[in-house]
Structures are given as structure tokens and as C-alpha cells.
Enzyme design. Structure first.
Site, PDB file in Angstrom:
ATOM      1  N   GLY A 248      15.915   4.226  13.250  1.00 37.60           N
ATOM      2  CA  GLY A 248      15.006   3.164  13.669  1.00 37.60           C
ATOM      3  C   GLY A 248      13.639   3.725  13.974  1.00 37.60           C
TER       4      GLY A 248
ATOM      5  N   SER B 103       7.964  -2.773  -3.991  1.00 37.81           N
ATOM      6  CA  SER B 103       8.227  -4.097  -3.427  1.00 37.81           C
ATOM      7  C   SER B 103       6.984  -4.940  -3.199  1.00 37.81           C
ATOM      8  CB  SER B 103       9.047  -3.976  -2.151  1.00 37.81           C
ATOM      9  OG  SER B 103       8.265  -3.436  -1.133  1.00 37.81           O
TER      10      SER B 103
ATOM     11  N   LYS C 244      10.333  -5.989   8.040  1.00 45.42           N
ATOM     12  CA  LYS C 244       9.254  -6.753   7.401  1.00 45.42           C
ATOM     13  C   LYS C 244       9.137  -8.138   8.013  1.00 45.42           C
ATOM     14  CE  LYS C 244       9.328  -4.302   3.019  1.00 45.42           C
ATOM     15  NZ  LYS C 244       9.766  -4.301   1.626  1.00 45.42           N
TER      16      LYS C 244
END
Ligand code: ADP
Length: 839
Positions: A366, A689, A732
Site C-alpha cells: 500500500g 491505461s 484511482k
């Protein structure tokens, strides 16, 4: 050999014509000398007996070869000295000791009798010519005397009495005789002198012999000094040290070495090592006993023994496996993180049921500041184990994990053993931070060493190069942490169970601050809520204006900062009540560090909002596209990586292929250049992406239709317009939420991931599913985009593209500056993070 100075006396003695002969082996006797002789041979004893019975005189003749036991007349020199037997003593062993005095030189004229002893006819020899007292003679005498002094000075032993006599003799003949008799010359040399009748010649010869002797003695001394010098150097220090020790002993200091060995012995016993290790320790201790305590090697061994004895070979803590208590500890320390907490509790439960669990290694992944480390601490607290933390960031050398061999200067154990020593027990909770940042190069691959550490099958005999004895790591509970999984070497990743911790929303941050961070910091700074009240608005202000992060590390830091400022004022006695809200927070923390990212106020042409994913969490990016007159070239700026560049090409090609559907004139592409820019230009970005974002901005620029300001998107685009899935959806989505964006377009194949998104993320958000680029454009450019009607309409307007250029050019000017504003502080943040954006 002494000399008697009684010339008068000897002159009176009559020397007969025949005399018994006493053969002597290794000596030549001169007139005036007195000398003790031990006589053992029958033939000699009989001669002495005879002499004692007559005139007490014998002729002493030197033997040519001293090894001959029973000499014949041929074995004897024919020149000798007539001696008077002054005293005789019979020894118990049959031998006879006589004291003789030389009277005169005599030559054998013939042997008269050979049995039972030799009798010889003799001729008395007198000096050829008495020496004159010339200046040359005097010089000669003086020089010979000096030489004699020198010889004695160089170490030849001559009795001091004799030296006194020598000093006083002025007759060259007698001086020569006396020196010869006392130099210990070989028989033939001494005999040569004896036979020389000329006194001056004799002394000259003695001078020569002395000269040679001086040379010999000088060389001999030189050799000796050199040899001694060599020994001296090495021995000097030793002697000094011994002296020092003696002094210390004398002063009552104890013998250090013995004390040291005793101490090590005690430590070895206390360390309760495994047998193999004990053997090694004993061996090294024996070596140190034999070594000089100050030698370099002794130092190395000492350090090694210290390590060996300080490692917790059999020291461990007892696990408290109370699951309820563990749960309480985890909840006390952390807000939310339900999934992770649950997994940890499961892990501990299994451990409770099966003690020697060869369980998986937990790996927390994380962004920074989301509580990975503090979870590790809580686990150790719940279990009652020690906690150690070792960072692997930047480790490139296998030796950092496994240590250097002891042959290296300054060698030390690797980080694992160092951590164990630091823990002081052999079963700590061992956190390996930044496992995603280990590298490998020519110095070896640290990940292979890590594999051994983390593999429960083989870590019970982990071999550290420095220790050179195995250490059992199987009781250690390893937890690893990292920001991303991509860079963790495959085999390592396989051995770990990955638990993702994502960033927090503002709401969560607020709760964490209120429930955990503020009480903690107040306590640490010795203040309480009576003194300092931090209003919710203040916390929100800190979150939005003073930090920009996925976790809460900076938030905690700013709260600490606030507490510090307050503590100082309290200590100064200025105030004792502080009420901090959004209005006055700047008084404590200074001007805001970040202005919140402004969301786009109007929908614009050519600017699409994308979502990126960095190690520090999710982020929003704007893709700008513009066009100008040209020859159909595509320019890409903003530090885009290869994958992203190709993705841009693909996006453009797709849009070109859809020109008709989009209502564009296919030919218009040849007359324009396209420029795509992704701020912040200083931060490298890569990944596929942003494909749909770029395609959208191109389509918007070409068609002149603005992109909806409240839509963000993420997805890869293929040439045929299919939208492919992406990673990091949660981060995101969080980033979009932070920016106040309500709609997020995601690839169809990421739909399943929506289930995994926590409720708080999904709240107030719409996720639009796109299977093709057409779907994306439909949502992003409004319902009319991509329809035939629109295409036709636009085709009718001549020079449409050129007009677009104008529009695009004018419109983004205002917008640009805004984007760049956002970009500027974006850059500040990101540059400080130094992360590469993945889009
Ligand atoms: P990481 O190791 O993930 O970088 P840390 O464990 O160092 O982050 O966390 C930074 C700080 O934030 C710590 O003081 C920690 O207690 C606090 N923190 C993080 N997440 C939470 C949470 N969910 N609840 C309470 N405190 C948290």
C-alpha cells in the site's frame, strides 16, 4: 700462561746436553712462561719422573698432529723449549699435573732414547741478534701493542694481568713470544713464531697475525650485530609489552587476557548455544588464548565471539495467543482496515491451533502512511513478541542480507542477523520494509538470499556468511511491506500472501485523526483537550491544505507540529487555552502548503481527465490535445514512456479510422499536426491505461466537442477500439473522489473489481462501464458524439478542422494556465515523491 720476569735467575741455570722429552699436543711454550700441564700419557709421565729425579728439566716439544696418540720422534717438531718443572701433583685418576716454566729455546740434535721415554740431545738456541732500540723498533712495538689493545677491545679474552705485562715489555722478541702464547693461535702458527730467531722479524710477523685477527674479529662482530639487530626489532616490543604487563601486575591490575577469556567463557555458557555453535565458539576462544591480545586477528576473533555470544540462540518470548485480545489490540491501534485485520486474526488463530505453522509470510502492500508498519507493531504487541524492522530499500548486495565472510576487513553479519540481535529474542515479529525496492547487480542477488530467509522449509538453518554457523529463523514471524507488487521478484512474491492496504478518503482521514492521531500526539506532547481543542474544520483544513497523500503520515506530522507550537506557548506561560479551527490554523502551521486541486470549472475541448496510479496512491492527470496546421505529425510531450507513446499512437490511429463515424473529414488529418501533452511535464509517466483518455482528448480536439468536466476515465485502448482492463482501480477511484469527480469510466473487464471497492469509495460515485471506445466517447463527449448525424453535420462545414484549431487554440489558453497551476503544485508534490506515474 704467565710470564716470569726473572732473567737473572734463568741465566744461572745450566742447560744440559741431553734431556727427557715431553711431547705436548696443542700448545707451544715459550721461554719465561709458566704454565700448568696435565700429563696422562705413560711416555710423558715417565719423562717427568725421570726429570724430577735428576735436574727437574724437560724439553717440551709440540706434536705436529695433535690427534696422534702415541707419537714417534717423527711426529714432533724439532724445536722446543727447555722447561723447569716447578711443581708436580699426582691426580687420583693416574694423571699428573705439573707446573712448568720455560727457560730457553732449544733444538733437537738427535734422539738418544725412545723407550720408555724420549731422550734427546739438544742445542740451546739464543736470539740471533739482540734487538736495538731503533725508532722503527719502537714504532713496531707501539703498533703491535695498539693492535693487541684493539683485539681485546673487539672481544678477545686476554687476562688483564697479561695485558699489564704486555704494556710494560720493551723487548720485541719477548713481546712477540708473550702475545703469541696468549692469542690462542694454532700450533703450527705458534711453532712458526717459536722457530724464528730474529726478534724484530718475529714481532713483525706477530703484527701481521694480529692484523688478520682484527679483521676477523671485526667481521665477526658485524655479523653478530646484524643478527642481533634483527632479533632486537621483533623482541623489543615483546619485552616492552611484558614489562608493561609486569608493571600492571605490580600495580594490582588483573591479567587482562585471562579475565577476557573467563568473561567469554561465561558468556558462551550463558548464551546456551546449539552444540555446533558452542564448538565453534570454543575453538575461537582457544585461538584467542594463544594469540597476542593486541594483534589484529585477536581483535577480529573478539568481535566474532561477541556476536556469537550476543545472538539470542535460545532466548524467546512466549506467545500470547488470545485472539480476542489480539483483536482488541488491532482495533485500539487502527481505524477500519477490516479486511486486513480479519486476515491477521485468521493467521493468528491458525498459529494458535498449530504451533509450528509453516504458514505464509504476510506482505502488506500500500501507499506510504496507511499503517503497514503500525499493523506489524500491533501484531507483535498482541502476541507479546519483540518487534524489529529492517528496510530493504536500495539493498543490492547479497552480503547485506547474508553478511560478509570474516576474511573481509570490517566484516559484519547481514541485516537479518543484526535484526535478530537487536530483537534480543529468536522469535520476534520481523518486518522487512520496502521489499519492492531491492535491486540486484554484479554484487549478487539479494532476493535469492531473502528467499532462503522467508522459506519456512529452509530457514531453520539460515547461513550467515559472517557467523558461519546456522541460525534457526523458523520461529521468527516475518512480515514484509512494500508500495507496489510489480517490482517484487516473482519467486519472492509467490512465497507471500499479499494484503492490500489502500489510501484513505478525507472522511477516513478525519476519523483516524480524531480517534487516533490527535489523542496520540496530545499525549506525546504532554498536553490535553482542555488546553488544545482541534475542531473538525481544522483537521479538514490540514488534510486538504497541508497534506497531499494517500496515507496519514503527513497528517500526523502536521498534527504533531501543531501540538509542538501549542506546547511551546504553554511552556512560555503565554496562554493555556487554544481553540484551533480552519480559520486560525494558519497561525500555527503557516501558509497552506497545497491548494486543493481545482476541479475543472467548465468542460473543455481537447482536455480529458485520466487517472494515474503511483506508489503514493492514485492521482488525477489531464491529457491535453491540440492541433495545428501541418503535415499529419504527432508530437508527444510530458515525459511519456515508450508504452504510453505507443498507446498514444494507437489512440490516434483508432480515431483516424473512426473519422467518418466521428463526423470528420479523413483528408483533414494530412493538413494538421497533432500535439498531445500530459502535465506535469517533469514527472515521467508510463503505462497503457491512459489509452482511452488520450483517444478522448484527440476526438474532442478534432470534433470540437468538449469533454465532460465531471468524468474521469481509465483504460487501455486497442487499435480496433476495444477497452482493456487496468490495475489499481481502488486507488484511482479514490483519487477521482478526492478531486470531486463523480463519474469514472472503467473498462468492462474491471467491472468485477467494483465489488471489491469499499462502500465509502463507491458512495456518491458513478462507475460507467465501457467495452469499446465508442462507449467511452458516448459518455465523455456527450450523447451526440460518435453519431452519424453529428458526422454528417460536421462534414458539411468546410474547413472544419481549421476552425477547430482556432477554437482549441483560443480556448485552452485560459484553461491551460489553470491546468498549469494545478500542475505546478502537482509537480512539487510528485517531484518530492520522486515517483513514476503509472497510467
Ligand atoms: P506505512 O508503514 O504504511 O508507511 P505507518 O504504519 O508508518 O505507515 O503509519 C503512519 C502513521 O499513521 C502511524 O502513526 C500509524 O499509526 C498511523 N495510521 C495509519 N493508518 C492508520 C489507521 N487505519 N488507524 C490509525 N492510525 C493509522
Amino acid at each position: 700462561m704467565a710470564e716470569v720476569n726473572n732473567k737473572e735467575e734463568t741465566k744461572e741455570v745450566e742447560i744440559p746436553d741431553t734431556l727427557p722429552v715431553l711431547p705436548v699436543r696443542d700448545i707451544v711454550i715459550f721461554p719465561y712462561m709458566i704454565l700448568p700441564l696435565f700429563v696422562g700419557r705413560d711416555i710423558s709421565i715417565k719423562a717427568i719422573d725421570h726429570a724430577l729425579n735428576t735436574n727437574r728439566m724437560v724439553l717440551l716439544l709440540a706434536q705436529r698432529d695433535l690427534n696422534v696418540e702415541n707419537p714417534t720422534t717423527d711426529d714432533l717438531y724439532l724445536m722446543g723449549t727447555v722447561c723447569m718443572i716447578m711443581r708436580m701433583l699426582k691426580l687420583p685418576d693416574g694423571r699428573v699435573k705439573v707446573l712448568v716454566q720455560g727457560l730457553s729455546k732449544a733444538r733437537v740434535s738427535g734422539f738418544i732414547q725412545q723407550d720408555p721415554f724420549f731422550v734427546a740431545g739438544i742445542l740451546k738456541v739464543t736470539e740471533e741478534k739482540p734487538a736495538e732500540a731503533t725508532i722503527e723498533n719502537e714504532a713496531l712495538i707501539r703498533s703491535v701493542k695498539e693492535q693487541m689493545d684493539k683485539v681485546v677491545g673487539l672481544g678477545k679474552t686476554v687476562l688483564p694481568d697479561v695485558m699489564v705485562v704486555i704494556e710494560n715489555i720493551e723487548d720485541p722478541g719477548r713481546l712477540a713470544d708473550l702475545i703469541t702464547a696468549n692469542l690462542g693461535l694454532k700450533t703450527d702458527q705458534a711453532q712458526e713464531i717459536l722457530e724464528m730467531a730474529d726478534p724484530v722479524g718475529r714481532l713483525t710477523r706477530v703484527g701481521e697475525i694480529l692484523g688478520r685477527e682484527i679483521q676477523l674479529l671485526t667481521i665477526q662482530q658485524k655479523i653478530q650485530t646484524e643478527a642481533r639487530g634483527e632479533i632486537d626489532k621483533t623482541q623489543r616490543e615483546y619485552f616492552l609489552r611484558e614489562q608493561l604487563k609486569a608493571i600492571q601486575r605490580e600495580l594490582g591490575d588483573i591479567d587482562e587476557r585471562a579475565e577476557e577469556v573467563r568473561e567469554f567463557r561465561k558468556k558462551i555458557d550463558e548464551a546456551k548455544m546449539p552444540e555446533k555453535v558452542m564448538k565453534e565458539a570454543d575453538k575461537q576462544l582457544r585461538r584467542i588464548e594463544k594469540m597476542h591480545p593486541d594483534s589484529a586477528e585477536a581483535g577480529t576473533i573478539r568481535t566474532y565471539l561477541e556476536w556469537l555470544t550476543e545472538i539470542p540462540w535460545s532466548k524467546s518470548t512466549k506467545d500470547q495467543l488470545d485472539i480476542r485480545k489480539a483483536e482488541k489490540v488491532l482495533n485500539d491501534d487502527h481505524y477500519d482496515l477490516e479486511k486486513v485485520k480479519e486476515r491477521i486474526l485468521e493467521y493468528l488463530s491458525v498459529r494458535k491451533l498449530k504451533e509450528k505453522m509453516k504458514g505464509p509470510i504476510l506482505c502488506f502492500i500500500g501507499p506510504p502512511g496507511v499503517g503497514k508498519t503500525s499493523l506489524g507493531r500491533s501484531i507483535s504487541r498482541a502476541l507479546g513478541r519483540e518487534f524489529v524492522r529492517v528496510s530493504l530499500g536500495g539493498v543490492r548486495d547479497e552480503a547485506e542480507i547474508r553478511g560478509h565472510r570474516r576474511t573481509y576487513v570490517g566484516a559484519l553479519p547481514g541485516r537479518i542477523i543484526q535484526g535478530i540481535k537487536q530483537a534480543g529474542t529468536n522469535n520476534p515479529v520481523f518486518m522487512l520494509d520496502e521489499i519492492d525496492k531491492i535491486g540486484s547487480d554484479f554484487r549478487g542477488d539479494p532476493s535469492s538470499a531473502l528467499l532462503e530467509v522467508l522459506d519456512p522449509e529452509q530457514n531453520n538453518s539460515f547461513a550467515d556468511h559472517y557467523l558461519a554457523v546456522p541460525f534457526d529463523l523458523s520461529n521468527v514471524m516475518f512480515i514484509t511491506t512494500g508500495n507496489l507488487t510489480d517490482t517484487i521478484p516473482g519467486p519472492l512474491r509467490d512465497r507471500m500472501e499479499i494484503l492490500y492496504l489502500s489510501g484513505y478518503t478525507e472522511e477516513e482521514k478525519l476519523q483516524i485523526a480524531k480517534k487516533y492521531l490527535i489523542p496520540k500526539q496530545l499525549d506525546e506532547h504532554g498536553i490535553n483537550t482542555k488546553i488544545l481543542q482541534i475542531k473538525e474544520s481544522a483537521v479538514r483544513q490540514i488534510i486538504s491544505h497541508y497534506t497531499r497523500e494517500a496515507g496519514v503520515r503527513n497528517l500526523e506530522r502536521e498534527i504533531a507540529n501543531l501540538c509542538r507550537k501549542v506546547a511551546k506557548r504553554v511552556a512560555e506561560g503565554k496562554e493555556d487555552n487554544f481553540d484551533v479551527s480552519a480559520k486560525n490554523i494558519h497561525k500555527y502551521l503557516g501558509v497552506p502548503k497545497y491548494l486543493p486541486e481545482e476541479e475543472m470549472k467548465v468542460s473543455e475541448v481537447g482536455v480529458a481527465t485520466g487517472l494515474a496510479w503511483t506508489e503514493a496512491g492514485g492521482d488525477v492527470i489531464y491529457v491535453e490535445a491540440t492541433m495545428m496546421k501541418g503535415k499529419g505529425n504527432l508530437t508527444l510531450t510530458g515525459q511519456l514512456g515508450d508504452v504510453m507513446k505507443e498507446s498514444a499512437q494507437a489512440a490516434l490511429s483508432y480515431i483516424k479510422s473512426r473519422a467518418v463515424v466521428l463526423g470528420l473529414n479523413e483528408d483533414s488529418f494530412s493538413g494538421i499536426d497533432m500535439h498531445i501533452h500530459v502535465p506535469a511535464g517533469a514527472i515521467p509517466k508510463d503505462g497503457p491505461s491512459a489509452g482511452i483518455t488520450m483517444a478522448t482528448s484527440i476526438a474532442s480536439a478534432l470534433t470540437g466537442r468538449p469533454v465532460r468536466k465531471d468524468v474521469a476515465m481509465t483504460g487501455e485502448v486497442t487499435l480496433r477500439g476495444r477497452v482493456l482492463p487496468i490495475g489499481g482501480l481502488k486507488e484511482k477511484a479514490l483519487a477521482a473522489k478526492r478531486m470531486g469527480i463523480k463519474t469514472v469510466i472503467i473498462p468492462h473487464r474491471n467491472k468485477k473489481d467494483l465489488d471489491d471497492l469499499p462502500k465509502y469509495v463507491k458512495e456518491g460515485m458513478t462507475f460507467e462501464i465501457a467495452e469499446t471506445m465508442d462507449d467511452v466517447l458516448k459518455i465523455a463527449l456527450g450523447s451526440k458524439a460518435g453519431t452519424k448525424g453529428a458526422a454528417q453535420k460536421s462534414r458539411t462545414s468546410a474547413g472544419h478542422a481549421a476552425k477547430k484549431i482556432k477554437k482549441v487554440k483560443t480556448l485552452p489558453v485560459a484553461k491551460r494556465s489553470k491546468v498549469t497551476n494545478a500542475t505546478r503544485h502537482d509537480r512539487r508534490v510528485k517531484a518530492s515523491r520522486g515517483n513514476k506515474k503509472k497510467v
